[in-house]
Design an enzyme around this catalytic site. Structure first.
Site, PDB file in Angstrom:
ATOM      1  N   HIS A   5       0.900  -1.239  -0.101  1.00  0.00           N
ATOM      2  CA  HIS A   5      -0.082  -0.278   0.104  1.00  0.00           C
ATOM      3  C   HIS A   5       0.868   1.232  -0.010  1.00  0.00           C
ATOM      4  CE1 HIS A   5       0.365  -0.362   4.495  1.00  0.00           C
ATOM      5  NE2 HIS A   5       0.367   1.077   4.347  1.00  0.00           N
ATOM      6  N   ARG A   9      -1.634  10.968   4.223  1.00  0.00           N
ATOM      7  CA  ARG A   9      -2.325  11.585   5.229  1.00  0.00           C
ATOM      8  C   ARG A   9      -3.173  12.614   4.887  1.00  0.00           C
ATOM      9  NH1 ARG A   9       0.707   9.750   9.678  1.00  0.00           N
ATOM     10  NH2 ARG A   9       2.813   9.265   9.229  1.00  0.00           N
ATOM     11  N   GLU A  54      -3.756   3.850   1.330  1.00  0.00           N
ATOM     12  CA  GLU A  54      -4.412   4.021   2.704  1.00  0.00           C
ATOM     13  C   GLU A  54      -4.271   5.443   3.056  1.00  0.00           C
ATOM     14  OE1 GLU A  54      -1.635   4.393   7.053  1.00  0.00           O
ATOM     15  OE2 GLU A  54      -1.222   2.401   5.795  1.00  0.00           O
ATOM     16  N   ASN A  58      -5.222  11.639  11.200  1.00  0.00           N
ATOM     17  CA  ASN A  58      -4.953  11.968  12.533  1.00  0.00           C
ATOM     18  C   ASN A  58      -5.843  12.978  12.913  1.00  0.00           C
ATOM     19  OD1 ASN A  58      -2.277  10.363  12.969  1.00  0.00           O
ATOM     20  ND2 ASN A  58      -1.682  11.577  11.365  1.00  0.00           N
ATOM     21  N   HIS A  72       4.251  11.477  -6.199  1.00  0.00           N
ATOM     22  CA  HIS A  72       2.869  11.260  -6.660  1.00  0.00           C
ATOM     23  C   HIS A  72       2.432   9.855  -6.719  1.00  0.00           C
ATOM     24  CE1 HIS A  72       4.908  11.227 -10.325  1.00  0.00           C
ATOM     25  NE2 HIS A  72       3.842  10.460 -10.682  1.00  0.00           N
ATOM     26  N   GLU A 119      -1.566  11.310 -10.888  1.00  0.00           N
ATOM     27  CA  GLU A 119      -0.898  11.114 -12.136  1.00  0.00           C
ATOM     28  C   GLU A 119      -2.041  10.191 -12.814  1.00  0.00           C
ATOM     29  OE1 GLU A 119       2.625  10.929 -15.284  1.00  0.00           O
ATOM     30  OE2 GLU A 119       2.798   9.905 -13.422  1.00  0.00           O
TER      31      GLU A 119
END
Length: 124
Positions: A5, A9, A54, A58, A72, A119
């Site tokens: 993965h 964030r 993922e 937070n 990217h 992209e």
């Protein structure tokens, strides 16, 4: 070994989920919530693709400094001009279509809610 993965964030989990689902058709595979540690992990994948994206949320974080490095993720599509028009019509922030020198290869970037560039590339 194999890739499993990529983590990004996010400052607003629901906004980011909506973006990745609408823009690319990602489906939520699993969610792990850790309220005692103030974070949530959401794993997304595309149909027939085991690799996952993922989203890490937070709690109480106002955003992230993406820095000036260039990184990217890339997503392959069958028809870049059609995908470009669909993303533009949906109101996403997209670059113009681009191509590599002396090549028919075409691509563009679409910006997610946190400023990450995705992209979009022509399938080979």
């Amino acid at each position: 070994m194999k890739m499993v993965h990529t983590c990004v964030r996010v400052k607003n989990l629901e906004e980011s989920l909506a973006f990745y689902q609408e823009a690319f058709g990602f489906k939520e595979v699993s969610r792990k919530d850790y309220p005692e540690h103030k974070f949530t992990l959401v794993y997304l994948s595309l149909e027939n693709d085991p690799y996952q994206l993922e989203l890490t949320y937070n709690y109480d974080h106002e955003g992230y400094d993406l820095g000036d490095g260039y990184g990217h993720i890339a997503i392959e599509v069958d028809d870049v001009p059609e995908a470009h028009e669909r993303h533009r019509a949906a109101g996403f922030e997209v670059t113009e279509l681009k191509g590599l020198p002396n090549s028919d290869f075409r691509y563009y970037f679409v910006m997610d809610p946190d400023g990450y560039k995705i992209e979009v590339v022509q399938g080979r």
